[in-house]
Design a protein around this motif. Structure first.
Motif, PDB file in Angstrom:
ATOM      1  N   GLY A  93      12.116  -9.180   4.790  1.00  0.00           N
ATOM      2  CA  GLY A  93      10.856  -8.470   5.075  1.00  0.00           C
ATOM      3  C   GLY A  93      10.682  -7.368   5.449  1.00  0.00           C
ATOM      4  N   ALA A  94      11.763  -6.106   5.928  1.00  0.00           N
ATOM      5  CA  ALA A  94      11.615  -5.631   6.461  1.00  0.00           C
ATOM      6  C   ALA A  94      11.093  -4.086   6.625  1.00  0.00           C
ATOM      7  CB  ALA A  94      13.336  -5.184   7.250  1.00  0.00           C
ATOM      8  N   ALA A  95      11.166  -3.129   5.220  1.00  0.00           N
ATOM      9  CA  ALA A  95      10.817  -2.594   4.040  1.00  0.00           C
ATOM     10  C   ALA A  95       9.424  -2.353   4.709  1.00  0.00           C
ATOM     11  CB  ALA A  95      11.124  -2.422   3.298  1.00  0.00           C
ATOM     12  N   PHE A  96       8.772  -1.395   4.793  1.00  0.00           N
ATOM     13  CA  PHE A  96       6.835  -1.155   5.001  1.00  0.00           C
ATOM     14  C   PHE A  96       6.496  -1.954   3.393  1.00  0.00           C
ATOM     15  CE2 PHE A  96       7.191   2.922   2.529  1.00  0.00           C
ATOM     16  CZ  PHE A  96       5.046   2.915   2.294  1.00  0.00           C
ATOM     17  N   LYS A  97       7.261  -1.627   2.612  1.00  0.00           N
ATOM     18  CA  LYS A  97       6.528  -1.822   0.953  1.00  0.00           C
ATOM     19  C   LYS A  97       7.509  -2.748   0.475  1.00  0.00           C
ATOM     20  CE  LYS A  97       5.427   1.033  -1.626  1.00  0.00           C
ATOM     21  NZ  LYS A  97       4.693   1.825  -2.608  1.00  0.00           N
ATOM     22  N   PRO A  98       7.630  -3.704  -0.648  1.00  0.00           N
ATOM     23  CA  PRO A  98       8.354  -3.228  -1.841  1.00  0.00           C
ATOM     24  C   PRO A  98       9.189  -1.968  -2.446  1.00  0.00           C
ATOM     25  CG  PRO A  98       6.860  -4.628  -2.314  1.00  0.00           C
ATOM     26  CD  PRO A  98       6.410  -3.892  -0.858  1.00  0.00           C
ATOM     27  N   ASN A  99      10.156  -2.559  -2.693  1.00  0.00           N
ATOM     28  CA  ASN A  99      10.793  -1.175  -3.938  1.00  0.00           C
ATOM     29  C   ASN A  99      10.849  -0.054  -2.879  1.00  0.00           C
ATOM     30  OD1 ASN A  99      10.426  -2.730  -6.116  1.00  0.00           O
ATOM     31  ND2 ASN A  99       8.872  -2.808  -6.474  1.00  0.00           N
ATOM     32  N   ARG A 132       3.884   7.278  -4.591  1.00  0.00           N
ATOM     33  CA  ARG A 132       3.877   6.586  -4.187  1.00  0.00           C
ATOM     34  C   ARG A 132       5.072   5.794  -4.087  1.00  0.00           C
ATOM     35  NH1 ARG A 132       1.120   3.006  -8.132  1.00  0.00           N
ATOM     36  NH2 ARG A 132       2.678   4.890  -9.743  1.00  0.00           N
ATOM     37  N   GLU A 133       5.904   5.883  -3.014  1.00  0.00           N
ATOM     38  CA  GLU A 133       7.082   4.981  -2.914  1.00  0.00           C
ATOM     39  C   GLU A 133       7.254   3.726  -3.415  1.00  0.00           C
ATOM     40  OE1 GLU A 133       9.681   4.948   1.230  1.00  0.00           O
ATOM     41  OE2 GLU A 133       8.023   5.615   2.000  1.00  0.00           O
ATOM     42  N   GLY A 134       8.574   3.913  -4.127  1.00  0.00           N
ATOM     43  CA  GLY A 134       9.151   2.666  -5.152  1.00  0.00           C
ATOM     44  C   GLY A 134       8.522   3.552  -6.544  1.00  0.00           C
ATOM     45  N   PHE A 135       7.080   4.594  -6.696  1.00  0.00           N
ATOM     46  CA  PHE A 135       7.298   4.453  -8.424  1.00  0.00           C
ATOM     47  C   PHE A 135       7.072   6.594  -8.265  1.00  0.00           C
ATOM     48  CE2 PHE A 135       4.984   1.049  -7.434  1.00  0.00           C
ATOM     49  CZ  PHE A 135       5.022  -0.157  -8.023  1.00  0.00           C
ATOM     50  N   ALA A 136       8.090   7.048  -7.190  1.00  0.00           N
ATOM     51  CA  ALA A 136       8.043   8.109  -7.462  1.00  0.00           C
ATOM     52  C   ALA A 136       8.188   9.402  -8.656  1.00  0.00           C
ATOM     53  CB  ALA A 136       8.799   8.621  -6.350  1.00  0.00           C
ATOM     54  N   VAL A 137       9.167   8.876  -9.321  1.00  0.00           N
ATOM     55  CA  VAL A 137      10.074   9.430 -10.283  1.00  0.00           C
ATOM     56  C   VAL A 137       8.149   9.594 -11.056  1.00  0.00           C
ATOM     57  CG1 VAL A 137      11.456   9.088 -12.434  1.00  0.00           C
ATOM     58  CG2 VAL A 137      11.400   8.852 -10.108  1.00  0.00           C
ATOM     59  N   LYS A 138       8.156   8.261 -11.563  1.00  0.00           N
ATOM     60  CA  LYS A 138       6.607   8.232 -12.922  1.00  0.00           C
ATOM     61  C   LYS A 138       5.774   9.343 -11.685  1.00  0.00           C
ATOM     62  CE  LYS A 138       3.059   5.163 -14.134  1.00  0.00           C
ATOM     63  NZ  LYS A 138       1.918   5.808 -13.855  1.00  0.00           N
ATOM     64  N   ASP A 139       5.037   9.202 -10.777  1.00  0.00           N
ATOM     65  CA  ASP A 139       4.575  10.341  -9.766  1.00  0.00           C
ATOM     66  C   ASP A 139       4.583  11.592  -9.839  1.00  0.00           C
ATOM     67  OD1 ASP A 139       2.173   7.862  -9.395  1.00  0.00           O
ATOM     68  OD2 ASP A 139       3.004   7.276  -7.023  1.00  0.00           O
ATOM     69  N   THR A 140       5.560  11.867  -9.964  1.00  0.00           N
ATOM     70  CA  THR A 140       5.705  12.869 -10.003  1.00  0.00           C
ATOM     71  C   THR A 140       5.981  13.650 -11.632  1.00  0.00           C
ATOM     72  OG1 THR A 140       7.654  13.085  -7.801  1.00  0.00           O
ATOM     73  CG2 THR A 140       7.984  15.398  -9.674  1.00  0.00           C
ATOM     74  N   LEU A 141       6.376  13.103 -12.774  1.00  0.00           N
ATOM     75  CA  LEU A 141       6.353  13.450 -14.067  1.00  0.00           C
ATOM     76  C   LEU A 141       5.602  13.245 -14.175  1.00  0.00           C
ATOM     77  CD1 LEU A 141      10.172  12.042 -14.773  1.00  0.00           C
ATOM     78  CD2 LEU A 141       9.404  14.390 -14.558  1.00  0.00           C
ATOM     79  N   THR A 193      16.077  17.949   1.296  1.00  0.00           N
ATOM     80  CA  THR A 193      16.323  16.690   0.107  1.00  0.00           C
ATOM     81  C   THR A 193      15.490  15.622   0.604  1.00  0.00           C
ATOM     82  OG1 THR A 193      18.009  17.022   0.660  1.00  0.00           O
ATOM     83  CG2 THR A 193      17.509  18.631  -1.012  1.00  0.00           C
ATOM     84  N   GLY A 194      14.437  15.198   1.795  1.00  0.00           N
ATOM     85  CA  GLY A 194      14.464  14.198   1.630  1.00  0.00           C
ATOM     86  C   GLY A 194      13.864  13.066   0.438  1.00  0.00           C
ATOM     87  N   TYR A 195      13.211  12.607   1.123  1.00  0.00           N
ATOM     88  CA  TYR A 195      12.190  11.377   0.583  1.00  0.00           C
ATOM     89  C   TYR A 195      11.718  12.159  -1.217  1.00  0.00           C
ATOM     90  CZ  TYR A 195       9.088   8.177  -2.245  1.00  0.00           C
ATOM     91  OH  TYR A 195       9.008   7.320  -3.063  1.00  0.00           O
ATOM     92  N   LEU A 196      10.911  13.144  -0.698  1.00  0.00           N
ATOM     93  CA  LEU A 196      10.325  14.106  -1.699  1.00  0.00           C
ATOM     94  C   LEU A 196      10.663  15.337  -2.118  1.00  0.00           C
ATOM     95  CD1 LEU A 196       7.108  15.508  -2.627  1.00  0.00           C
ATOM     96  CD2 LEU A 196       6.933  16.485  -0.253  1.00  0.00           C
TER      97      LEU A 196
END
Length: 465
Positions: free
Chosen positions: A334-340, A166-175, A19-22
């Motif tokens: 900035g510290a994250a590898f990408k925004p969101n 894509r991190e930041g768009f994971a819900v959309k990319d799953t559904l 139950t990590g990110y994916l």
């Protein structure tokens, strides 16, 4: 494939192992789609958080979907493998495959454990579906393993369904994914996967049905292509810096070629995160094992170009402060590898901050979401509670992750806080002319020190044209 199709569960109950990110995203979204879902993780704290409606990482839109899914009664989480084995008709394995310490190879410990622990408890026909990114040949190996361990024997099948989130768009990319890939060995496995994704397929989502090996290759091939495209434009940035050309104008011209397009053609600090870097390294390692290492040797240079962007950012900052970083106050935005995202795995921003720190700079790091993760991974760095605090009395400011908060910042207001108005825009996210009008000296990787006004092709935040 078998000519006689065993019974297919038309509305299967699903388990999601990991139950990590994916895994958390997949479990939540499948419950939203109407399936009964049981999420499994060995981390008791994470399971408690999810059952109480708390997402243990940052992903826009997912907390609201988690609340909705829990409220429906179709989703719960557990640490009990026996519970999961008895519950599910289709089991999705979503555990991590990090890079092995001291090697480019993928660490298969978690994948092997998840498949084995489930298999030895499953007593009837079931489908185990890998979603993790793995070396080709893994699914065939695991098929032999699970059938030898499970009381169900050959009635237990393995399939592969790679993820493309894509991190930041994971819900959309799953559904609403742009495609589904089913790696299967039987008509039954294909039909069972089709039942498990019926609402998504009903939307008209393309489905590619393949053998197991091809499905394993799709994700690493996609990531390798995207990494290559990013490193290509950053290689052109190196050439531009040597010639006085402007890589942003070059990228704009290339993006208008319909054969090339503008996605992932954004020059800057390069890629990071938990997928692209470790996936291309694991891919080259596996190709070497298969005796076809020459075919993927170019990916080592792709990786090398990416790393050079980080050291080049430090070079530019050194130039900005007069040639010596010792004692210089550098604000790292900035510290994250990408925004969101709050993901700091292989984050270029934090790597740059660390390199600056190693040269004796006094670094202040700020990120809207990734501060806790950054502090855990780089405890030796100094952190600020806001962008304003980070830039206070700075000798130079470095934009390292292109959060909207930083895009919207007022150059004059920031200028009133710094000691010297010097800016490195390592992500090509800011209007250099606006900053220069406010008295800033502005540098950007791959662009001349004084660049002409630039009108870029309009892009949405996820990089689509």
């Amino acid at each position: 494939m078998s000519m006689e199709l065993p019974p297919v569960v038309e509305h299967p109950r699903l388990t999601v192992v990991g139950t990590g990110y994916l895994g958390a995203t997949h479990a939540v979204c499948m419950a939203i789609l109407g399936y009964e879902v049981l999420g499994l993780d060995v981390d008791e704290k994470k399971v408690r958080q999810l059952n109480s409606g708390v997402v243990p990482f940052f992903e826009p839109g997912l907390p609201e979907k988690l609340q909705e899914a829990l409220g429906s009664g179709r989703l719960r989480f557990t640490t009990d493998y026996d519970d999961a084995a008895a519950f599910g008709d289709v089991h999705f394995i979503c555990v991590g495959t990090p890079q092995t310490s001291g090697s480019a190879a993928a660490d298969m410990t978690y994948v092997d454990s998840a498949f084995s622990e489930l298999a030895r408890r499953i007593t009837s026909r079931s489908l185990l579906v890998g979603k993790s990114t793995v070396p080709t040949g893994t699914a065939a190996r695991l098929t032999e393993t699970v059938r030898s361990l499970s009381p169900a024997g050959a009635a237990l099948e393995v399939a592969w369904n790679p993820e493309f989130l894509r991190e930041g768009f994971a819900v959309k990319d799953t559904l609403h994914p742009d495609r589904l890939v089913f790696g299967v060995e039987s008509d039954w496995a294909q039909a069972q996967l089709e039942a498990a994704f019926a609402p998504i397929i009903a939307e008209g989502t393309p489905v590619v049905v393949s053998d197991l090996a091809t499905s394993e290759l799709v994700k690493v091939a996609a990531n390798s292509f995207l990494a290559t495209k990013i490193s290509f434009i950053n290689a052109m940035a190196e050439v531009c810096e040597a010639t006085g050309a402007d890589v942003s104008l070059l990228a704009q011209a290339l993006s208008l070629d319909s054969r090339i397009g503008g996605r992932f053609l954004n020059p800057g600090l390069g890629f990071g995160g938990g997928c692209l870097p470790k996936d291309i390294r694991a891919f080259t390692h596996r190709a070497d094992e298969l005796g076809v290492g020459q075919a993927t040797a170019f990916l080592r240079e792709v990786d090398g170009i990416n790393d050079r962007r980080r050291t080049r950012a430090v070079d530019v900052l050194r130039e900005l402060v007069g040639g010596d970083l010792r004692g210089a106050r550098i604000a790292c935005l900035g510290a994250a590898f990408k925004p969101n995202s709050d993901d700091v795995r292989d984050a270029p921003a934090l790597h740059v901050a660390q390199l600056l720190h190693d040269e004796g700079a006094r670094v202040a790091v700020y990120d809207p979401e990734a501060m806790p993760n950054a502090r855990r991974k780089y405890p030796e760095l100094s952190y600020a509670d806001s962008a304003e605090e980070a830039v206070e009395r700075a000798d130079a400011v470095a934009l390292l992750t292109e959060w909207q908060e930083f895009r919207d910042a007022d150059p004059a207001a920031l200028g009133a806080l710094v000691t010297h108005r010097r800016l490195l825009d390592a992500r090509h996210a800011l209007d250099a002319d606006t900053y220069r009008a406010a008295g800033w000296e502005v540098r950007a990787l791959g662009r001349p020190k004084q660049s002409r006004p630039l009108t870029l092709v309009s892009r949405t935040p996820d990089g689509r044209d």
